[in-house]
Write a protein that holds these residues in place. Sequence first.
Motif, short mmCIF file in Angstrom:
data_model
loop_
_atom_site.label_atom_id
_atom_site.label_comp_id
_atom_site.label_asym_id
_atom_site.label_seq_id
_atom_site.Cartn_x
_atom_site.Cartn_y
_atom_site.Cartn_z
N LEU A 185 -108.06 -26.89 -8.10
CA LEU A 185 -108.76 -27.91 -8.89
C LEU A 185 -107.78 -29.03 -9.17
O LEU A 185 -106.73 -28.82 -9.79
N HIS A 186 -108.10 -30.23 -8.68
CA HIS A 186 -107.25 -31.40 -8.89
C HIS A 186 -107.45 -31.90 -10.32
O HIS A 186 -108.54 -31.81 -10.89
N ALA A 187 -106.37 -32.46 -10.91
CA ALA A 187 -106.45 -32.93 -12.29
C ALA A 187 -107.09 -34.30 -12.42
O ALA A 187 -107.39 -34.72 -13.53
N GLN A 188 -107.30 -35.00 -11.31
CA GLN A 188 -107.95 -36.31 -11.41
C GLN A 188 -109.39 -36.15 -11.88
O GLN A 188 -110.09 -35.20 -11.53
N ARG A 189 -109.83 -37.12 -12.68
CA ARG A 189 -111.17 -37.07 -13.24
C ARG A 189 -112.22 -37.04 -12.13
O ARG A 189 -112.09 -37.72 -11.13
N GLY A 190 -113.25 -36.23 -12.33
CA GLY A 190 -114.32 -36.12 -11.36
C GLY A 190 -114.11 -35.05 -10.31
O GLY A 190 -114.96 -34.87 -9.44
N SER A 191 -113.01 -34.30 -10.39
CA SER A 191 -112.72 -33.28 -9.39
C SER A 191 -113.50 -32.00 -9.66
O SER A 191 -113.85 -31.69 -10.81
N THR A 192 -113.77 -31.26 -8.61
CA THR A 192 -114.43 -29.96 -8.70
C THR A 192 -113.61 -28.92 -7.97
O THR A 192 -112.82 -29.25 -7.07
N PRO A 193 -113.74 -27.64 -8.33
CA PRO A 193 -112.96 -26.59 -7.65
C PRO A 193 -113.29 -26.52 -6.16
O PRO A 193 -114.44 -26.73 -5.75
N GLU A 194 -112.25 -26.23 -5.37
CA GLU A 194 -112.42 -26.07 -3.92
C GLU A 194 -111.76 -24.76 -3.50
O GLU A 194 -110.66 -24.45 -3.94
N ASP A 195 -112.42 -24.03 -2.62
CA ASP A 195 -111.82 -22.86 -2.00
C ASP A 195 -111.34 -23.25 -0.62
O ASP A 195 -112.07 -23.87 0.16
N MET A 196 -110.08 -22.89 -0.31
CA MET A 196 -109.50 -23.29 0.97
C MET A 196 -108.40 -22.33 1.39
O MET A 196 -107.84 -21.61 0.55
N PRO A 197 -108.07 -22.30 2.68
CA PRO A 197 -106.90 -21.53 3.12
C PRO A 197 -105.63 -22.11 2.52
O PRO A 197 -105.53 -23.32 2.27
N PHE A 198 -104.65 -21.22 2.30
CA PHE A 198 -103.39 -21.70 1.74
C PHE A 198 -102.78 -22.79 2.61
O PHE A 198 -102.18 -23.74 2.10
N ASP A 199 -102.90 -22.69 3.93
CA ASP A 199 -102.33 -23.69 4.82
C ASP A 199 -102.94 -25.07 4.57
O ASP A 199 -102.27 -26.09 4.74
N ALA A 200 -104.21 -25.12 4.17
CA ALA A 200 -104.84 -26.41 3.86
C ALA A 200 -104.23 -27.00 2.59
O ALA A 200 -104.03 -28.22 2.50
N LEU A 201 -103.95 -26.15 1.61
CA LEU A 201 -103.27 -26.62 0.41
C LEU A 201 -101.88 -27.14 0.75
O LEU A 201 -101.45 -28.19 0.26
N LEU A 202 -101.17 -26.41 1.60
CA LEU A 202 -99.84 -26.84 2.00
C LEU A 202 -99.89 -28.21 2.67
O LEU A 202 -99.07 -29.09 2.38
N ALA A 203 -100.85 -28.42 3.56
CA ALA A 203 -100.98 -29.72 4.23
C ALA A 203 -101.27 -30.83 3.23
O ALA A 203 -100.78 -31.96 3.36
N ARG A 204 -102.06 -30.52 2.21
CA ARG A 204 -102.39 -31.52 1.20
C ARG A 204 -101.18 -31.89 0.36
O ARG A 204 -101.03 -33.03 -0.08
N CYS A 205 -100.33 -30.92 0.11
CA CYS A 205 -99.16 -31.15 -0.76
C CYS A 205 -97.92 -31.65 -0.01
O CYS A 205 -96.99 -32.15 -0.64
N GLU A 206 -97.90 -31.49 1.31
CA GLU A 206 -96.68 -31.81 2.06
C GLU A 206 -96.19 -33.24 1.85
O GLU A 206 -94.97 -33.46 1.78
N PRO A 207 -97.07 -34.25 1.74
CA PRO A 207 -96.55 -35.61 1.51
C PRO A 207 -95.75 -35.76 0.22
O PRO A 207 -94.94 -36.68 0.09
N TYR A 208 -95.95 -34.88 -0.74
CA TYR A 208 -95.23 -35.00 -2.01
C TYR A 208 -93.72 -34.84 -1.83
O TYR A 208 -92.93 -35.36 -2.64
N PHE A 209 -93.31 -34.11 -0.80
CA PHE A 209 -91.87 -33.93 -0.58
C PHE A 209 -91.22 -35.24 -0.14
O PHE A 209 -90.02 -35.43 -0.35
N GLY A 210 -91.99 -36.15 0.46
CA GLY A 210 -91.43 -37.42 0.87
C GLY A 210 -91.26 -38.39 -0.27
O GLY A 210 -90.16 -38.90 -0.53
N TRP A 211 -92.33 -38.65 -1.01
CA TRP A 211 -92.27 -39.65 -2.10
C TRP A 211 -91.48 -39.14 -3.28
O TRP A 211 -90.59 -39.81 -3.81
#
Length: 362
Positions: A185-211
């Motif tokens: 569940l993302h903390a941004q307003r309007g978000s809803t829970p999502e079920d996903m494979p862990f690898d999909a979460l990893l792909a979503r978070c990977e850009p954070y290591f750059g910025w």
Amino acid sequence: MDTERHSPHRQTVAILSRGDSAARRDTTPQNSRFVRVFEALADAGIDAAPAIYDESFAGTVRDQLLAADGVLVWVDPIHQGKTRAELDALLRDVAAQGPAHGPWVSAHPDVILKMGVKEVLYRTRHLGWGTDTHRYDTAAKFRTEFQSRLRADGPRVLKQNRGNGGQGVWKVEALPNADGMVRVLHAQRGSTPEDMPFDALLARCEPYFGWGGCIIDQAFQPRLPDGMIRCYMSGAKVAGFGLQKIKALIPPPPEGPDSPEAQPGPRIMHGPDAPQFQALRRSMEDEWTPQMMATLGIDEPSLPVIWDADFLYGPRTATGADSYVLCEINASSCFAIPEEAPVTIARTAQQRFRQSRHVRSD
């Protein structure tokens, strides 16, 4: 020119915020959202002017800042896809002109990188405001360590190092009887829970290591629905409090994420002497802020003129008293603020001018 500028005169402050060329042309102290800060500075004998910033006219802003004695900065880490990368370089350059020529800058980008990022939660986890907190500086480390921690410890909260408005903050829990699947569940307003494979979460978070360079992982706090306490600080002193029933990281009601029931409550502001927050005030002023400065290598004159520490309610103590868990420090753009805070900001600005004059006299 230098003699004229530094002869006895009313000190000048530039109040820097982000905007376009029209905002730069049209913003005045009277129509600015910082109008109360402008008024408090004027009452303290300080002349203040708006300094609207955008990368497209950064050179003009730089000249304006160099003509001031001090700079107060209100710019979010991320705004409409723009980061502070170019602005932080400009502010470092302005502040580096030296005590004889350059203004003091609050908050200085190097101070923000110490205390105004999520990594502060990891570096100060041993203080009284800390909780079970971990840091991942690579995607490989995140993959290896977070999955096992999630299965063993229950729901966690992931936070990108630099962000605002809930961007890059996720509640994550393992799905029972579904190996490798997580509910996020993302903390941004309007978000809803999502079920996903862990690898999909990893792909979503990977850009954070750059910025941001890392991801911070904290234990989810079950008392989140009780609200968040924002402790406003000016330097090392409490300037007020705000209490808000937040809805971030709480699944939306049946009415949906955009319904009135899903919206956060108003932030109720209180002055620094509010009785219900005096235990927190004593901890902040007498223990946690001095300990944070020692841990991070920040002296008191370098603390932001205005910043805030956001707390969630932690487990109750054996006597039934509240405990507090730090979930974020905002040092880049702390606004809105309690009605008592502008006067405190002006008072702290006066102290910075006295400290600056002392440095120049040396």
